[in-house]
Design a protein around this motif. Structure first.
Motif, PDB file in Angstrom:
ATOM      1  N   LEU A  44      25.494  29.454  43.189  1.00  0.00           N
ATOM      2  CA  LEU A  44      26.010  29.565  42.374  1.00  0.00           C
ATOM      3  C   LEU A  44      27.380  29.099  42.281  1.00  0.00           C
TER       4      LEU A  44
ATOM      5  N   LYS B  40      17.637  22.826  40.272  1.00  0.00           N
ATOM      6  CA  LYS B  40      18.885  23.567  40.049  1.00  0.00           C
ATOM      7  C   LYS B  40      18.520  25.335  39.539  1.00  0.00           C
TER       8      LYS B  40
ATOM      9  N   ASP C 185      26.172  32.143  31.735  1.00  0.00           N
ATOM     10  CA  ASP C 185      27.305  31.915  32.505  1.00  0.00           C
ATOM     11  C   ASP C 185      27.997  32.971  31.643  1.00  0.00           C
TER      12      ASP C 185
ATOM     13  N   PRO D 225      26.286  25.520  39.392  1.00  0.00           N
ATOM     14  CA  PRO D 225      26.628  25.479  37.552  1.00  0.00           C
ATOM     15  C   PRO D 225      27.209  24.273  37.289  1.00  0.00           C
TER      16      PRO D 225
ATOM     17  N   ILE E 193      19.537  28.540  40.908  1.00  0.00           N
ATOM     18  CA  ILE E 193      20.142  29.260  39.922  1.00  0.00           C
ATOM     19  C   ILE E 193      19.955  30.560  39.592  1.00  0.00           C
TER      20      ILE E 193
END
Length: 455
Positions: free
Chosen positions: A358, A316, A260, A362, A320
């Motif tokens: 995104l 997810k 991240d 997240p 991502i």
């Protein structure tokens, strides 16, 4: 025990209005401060660097500019205060709840400070302007943290099920990009007001109008949502930095944060440079910025239902990673782009895909980790999980701002292309790191601890 009211999609949409408000304020500062306080005007874009003469422009240390250092210091200060505010919020015993009192208190000063950033550093003394800008930016980031950290904690607390976590992440992603998109209207609105207030005055008036709209949006959920009606939470006893250490001791959370922080470094480079890519590389007028952003936003929003559906089908994590690589394509196109409006639309359409992915998922990943920790330990530290994430990625943002303003001090096309190339490399690395995040394990444990199919 008090019977809690059910959390509905209507409630989550009202909550998401707060995200619109703070993203509009953030967008005004992040998208336009560098543009108006640095750079030089040209025939097509006479407002570029309109306020630049008021502050120190030349490099002061190893080609690092004062403005870049001020922006970086603001993000570092912001990052440091995140765990402090999160700990304060997690431990808050106010009768109105742990989060809502912060939202009600900070919305107005946060908005006023945004106006001040474009209005107050305008004295005849450059050194005084430098100091005023630095102080105001520190206060701006403090107020933003005091609003956003408790607000983000509510994502996990209102997301009481996996479906609600994905839904609330989707709604706030939508309101976030709408807020960011409207912030790109600043030159258009200023152009319409120039006849009334002059060039500089029109920009300040436009910032004031947007800040007022943002303030109202932040106050609506703050006063509509009665936190105690929906959330049964006990204030945490853990002190802020001990709670922060506990948070980073979570292996899966660390894997998430590593990728991240690199991603946000890359994205901040790109977002900071977007107005310059369009005006300097593609040589289009800055008033097209909103049209391009609106195009990107509209396509991204149309993809939301698909992202929501695919998140349940394939997970997810997979989406991502796809989002990371899609952004890599966007950055690569920016490196290679030439002159012409069509390049702006190519980037807008391409960026819509990773923006949809995104922008939503997240936050849901962080909420999953926070929910698992609550179930395993019995202690709700949702605020600290979101603060720890922002603490990490704001460090990446701070570094990105220093690098961008330093690399582009020459204001050449090559320097702007170089920032996009660095963003491409870093985003690729972030994608590779995210392969280590184990979403299946997290969701499996939540299901096991809840003892039901609903997670």
């Amino acid at each position: 025990m008090k019977q809690l009211k059910p959390i509905t999609n209507k409630l989550l949409w009202i909550f998401a209005l707060g995200q619109f408000g703070w993203s509009l304020l953030s967008g005004v500062v992040s998208n336009w401060m560098v543009y108006y306080y640095t750079g030089s005007p040209d025939a097509q874009n006479p407002n570029t660097g309109l306020f630049a003469s008021g502050i120190t422009q030349e490099p002061i240390l190893f080609k690092l500019t004062l403005f870049g250092l001020v922006l970086a210091a603001g993000r570092i200060f912001d990052a440091i205060t995140d765990p402090l505010i999160a700990g304060w919020s997690d431990r808050c015993s106010n009768k109105k709840g742990r989060r809502i009192p912060f939202l009600r208190t900070m919305a107005i000063p946060f908005s006023l400070c945004t106006i001040g950033l474009f209005a107050l550093p305008q004295t005849s003394v450059i050194a005084a302007n430098d100091v005023i800008l630095f102080v105001l930016l520190m206060v701006f980031y403090l107020f933003m943290t005091m609003f956003c950290t408790p607000y983000n904690a509510l994502i996990a607390e209102l997301g009481d099920t996996q479906q609600h976590r994905i839904n609330v992440s989707t709604y706030i992603s939508f309101t976030f990009i709408v807020g960011q998109s409207i912030s790109f209207l600043l030159p258009n609105l200023a152009g319409a007001l120039t006849g009334i207030a002059g060039q500089k005055g029109a920009i300040r008036l436009s910032v004031a109008i947007m800040s007022a709209i943002a303030c109202i949006a932040m106050l609506i959920p703050a006063f509509y949502i009665n936190e105690k009606d929906y959330i049964d939470s006990t204030p945490s006893d853990t002190k802020p930095f001990k709670s922060l250490a506990k948070t980073f001791s979570n292996v899966q959370f660390r894997h998430f944060v590593y990728s991240d922080v690199i991603y946000f470094f890359a994205l901040t480079l790109f977002q900071t440079g977007l107005a310059f890519y369009e005006t300097k590389l593609m040589e289009i007028e800055d008033t097209w910025t909103f049209v391009l952003t609106a195009t990107m936003t509209a396509i991204s929003v149309m993809l939301y239902p698909l992202v929501n559906l695919l998140a349940k089908k394939i997970g997810k994590k997979t989406l991502i990673i796809i989002g990371f690589f899609a952004y890599c394509c966007v950055f690569a196109i920016t490196v290679l782009c030439g002159k012409g409006l069509h390049w702006g639309f190519i980037i807008a359409v391409t960026a819509a895909v990773p923006m949809a992915i995104l922008g939503i998922l997240p936050q849901a990943c962080v909420a999953d980790v926070a929910e698992l920790t609550r179930l395993e330990t019995g202690e709700d530290r949702s605020g600290m999980f979101f603060a720890a994430r922002t603490f990490a990625f704001k460090m990446g943002q701070a570094l990105a701002m220093v690098i961008f303003t330093s690399v582009t001090v020459s204001q050449t096309k090559q320097s702007y292309r170089l920032t996009a190339l660095v963003a491409f490399i870093c985003c690729f690395i972030g994608a590779c790191i995210f392969f280590t995040f184990n979403e299946k394990q997290i969701l499996g444990k939540i299901k096991e601890l809840k003892g039901s199919d609903e997670i």
